[in-house]
Design a protein around this motif. Structure first.
Motif, PDB file in Angstrom:
ATOM      1  N   ARG A   1     -25.057  -7.771  38.827  1.00 36.53           N
ATOM      2  CA  ARG A   1     -23.697  -7.603  39.353  1.00 36.53           C
ATOM      3  C   ARG A   1     -23.482  -8.405  40.629  1.00 36.53           C
TER       4      ARG A   1
ATOM      5  N   CYS B   1     -18.590  -4.274  42.501  1.00 31.43           N
ATOM      6  CA  CYS B   1     -18.211  -3.064  41.785  1.00 31.43           C
ATOM      7  C   CYS B   1     -16.709  -2.864  41.892  1.00 31.43           C
TER       8      CYS B   1
ATOM      9  N   GLY C   1     -17.651   2.544  46.251  1.00 31.13           N
ATOM     10  CA  GLY C   1     -17.216   1.190  45.940  1.00 31.13           C
ATOM     11  C   GLY C   1     -16.143   0.647  46.846  1.00 31.13           C
TER      12      GLY C   1
ATOM     13  N   THR D   1     -17.829  -3.883  47.098  1.00 32.66           N
ATOM     14  CA  THR D   1     -19.288  -3.948  46.979  1.00 32.66           C
ATOM     15  C   THR D   1     -19.842  -2.539  47.159  1.00 32.66           C
ATOM     16  N   LEU D   2     -20.954  -2.285  46.511  1.00 32.49           N
ATOM     17  CA  LEU D   2     -21.472  -0.928  46.436  1.00 32.49           C
ATOM     18  C   LEU D   2     -22.208  -0.533  47.714  1.00 32.49           C
TER      19      LEU D   2
ATOM     20  N   LEU E   1     -16.269   2.319  38.936  1.00 29.87           N
ATOM     21  CA  LEU E   1     -17.248   1.866  39.919  1.00 29.87           C
ATOM     22  C   LEU E   1     -18.206   0.841  39.317  1.00 29.87           C
ATOM     23  N   LEU E   2     -18.735   1.129  38.100  1.00 27.03           N
ATOM     24  CA  LEU E   2     -19.686   0.248  37.417  1.00 27.03           C
ATOM     25  C   LEU E   2     -19.144  -0.070  36.029  1.00 27.03           C
TER      26      LEU E   2
END
Length: 395
Positions: A71, A304, A327, A331-332, A383-384
């Motif tokens: 990712r 994300c 998120g 970015t996570l 989120l993903l």
């Protein structure tokens, strides 16, 4: 009980290498010490463990260093392989002990991800691995691409032996590593294993001095088959240039067989293209790659969508714990968590399925890889989101 230790260099010949021919080759074979010694350079920096009992190697497992894009994050990844146990020592726990030890030592050496080709996928799922989509092969007559020969395209395709084009090929692979989810990049000593025979050509598509596509291939004879490895490109123009190059072989070969990623659509390459696109899973001969996270840190900073959720990872020595995934900002962010209403319980394999983008939260539940309430499932979907990993890279 066996003892586990790491072996290096020539020591592999009298330990790990004693199991490889029986486990992975046709046997009995007249393999010589010289032939096995010739393989040592391709294992140079491998992390090789053996299990010994009464001074005899009864099991082994190894890993080579690589990098992978998860990712948008390029992370240290270990490619695990050569997991083998002597027939009279199987089903005694040696493989499990080796995998636990190998995972721990790989994490200690800063690896964040691990991949492998499974001989027994259910065994590896218990160790936190999830299957990734297989690359496809597209088979077609080159004449079906003939319309491309009449199209004026900027740029050109050059051809050279793979040994001469090695630096160009590797540089392009590294470029893809930084831009494509799932892309892998192995160390040169591993990549050379596939390229050293020098039995391939390399076609390189260049536009305005920039490489936009590469294609390693070989021809098995006049009127036969042009067998291409991975079709690698960065732009539609790069792909078109390489396909037009294949079309130029219309009166030389009868068939082209080429490897493409799971989300490639060869039937759309040209109007009326006659093509067979397929992937076959079989164990142990053609398994899909499996992957796992060795550390939760692999998710930190990953690209994300919006969302916040807390997860609990269970039944895993490396990842077990509660975490908050946020998120905000695209970015996570990752922190430890104390618990909220939106809590998902995941196995390491379930987490890997979400991280690599190959499983929806609902599929995690139906496969028994976690328990995810509906509200947490919605957060995880944004989120993903689903992604197709392009796990290309010889070596």
């Amino acid at each position: 009980m066996s003892d586990i230790r790491r072996v290096h260099g020539d020591e592999r010949l009298g330990t790990a290498f004693t199991l490889y021919p029986y486990a992975f080759d046709a046997t009995p074979s007249p393999g010589t010490d010289a032939e096995l010694r010739a393989l040592l350079p391709y294992h140079r920096d491998n992390h090789t463990l053996i299990a010994e009992r009464d001074g005899r190697t009864v099991a082994t497992a190894s890993a080579f260093p690589a990098q992978q894009n998860l990712r948008g994050n390029v992370l240290p990844m270990a490619g695990i392989g050569w997991v083998a146990t002597h027939p009279d020592a199987r089903r005694q726990g040696h493989g499990s002990r080796l995998m636990h030890r190998l995972h721990a030592e790989l994490l200690d050496s800063n690896h964040r991800l691990a991949t492998l080709y499974p001989f027994h996928p259910a065994f590896y799922e218990r160790f936190g691995y999830v299957g990734l989509p297989l690359n496809r092969t597209a088979t077609f007559p080159p004449a079906a691409l003939a319309p491309l020969l009449a199209v004026e395209l900027p740029g050109q395709v050059t051809q050279q032996g793979i040994a001469d084009g090695f630096a160009t090929y590797r540089a392009f692979q590294h470029h893809l590593l930084t831009n494509r989810h799932g892309a892998t990049y192995t160390a040169d000593y591993r990549a050379a294993r596939a390229l050293d025979p020098a039995d391939r050509w390399l076609a390189t598509a260049v536009v305005d001095g920039t490489v936009v596509g590469v294609l390693p291939y070989r021809i098995d004879g006049y009127g036969g088959t042009l067998r291409a490895d991975e079709l690698l490109y960065t732009t539609a123009l790069g792909r078109a240039l390489l396909l037009r190059f294949l079309a130029a072989h219309t009166h030389q070969v009868s068939t082209v067989v080429i490897t493409v990623p799971p989300d490639e659509y060869p039937e759309a390459w040209a109007t009326g293209l006659t093509v067979r696109t397929e992937a076959e899973t079989a164990f142990p001969t053609s398994p899909p790659l499996m992957a796992r996270l060795l550390s939760m840190e692999a998710l930190r900073g990953a690209r994300c969508g919006p969302g916040q959720v807390e997860i609990e990872v269970v039944d895993d020595r490396l990842l077990a714990g509660r975490y908050r995934l946020d998120g905000t900002g695209g970015t996570l962010h990752l922190d430890t968590a104390a618990g909220t209403a939106k809590t998902a319980t995941l196995t390491a394999a379930g987490l890997a399925g979400l991280a690599y983008g190959v499983l929806d939260p609902g599929e995690v539940v139906t496969r028994g890889l976690g328990e995810i309430p509906d509200d947490a499932a919605e957060e995880l979907r944004t989120l993903l989101p689903r992604l197709t990993p392009h796990v290309f890279g010889k070596g």
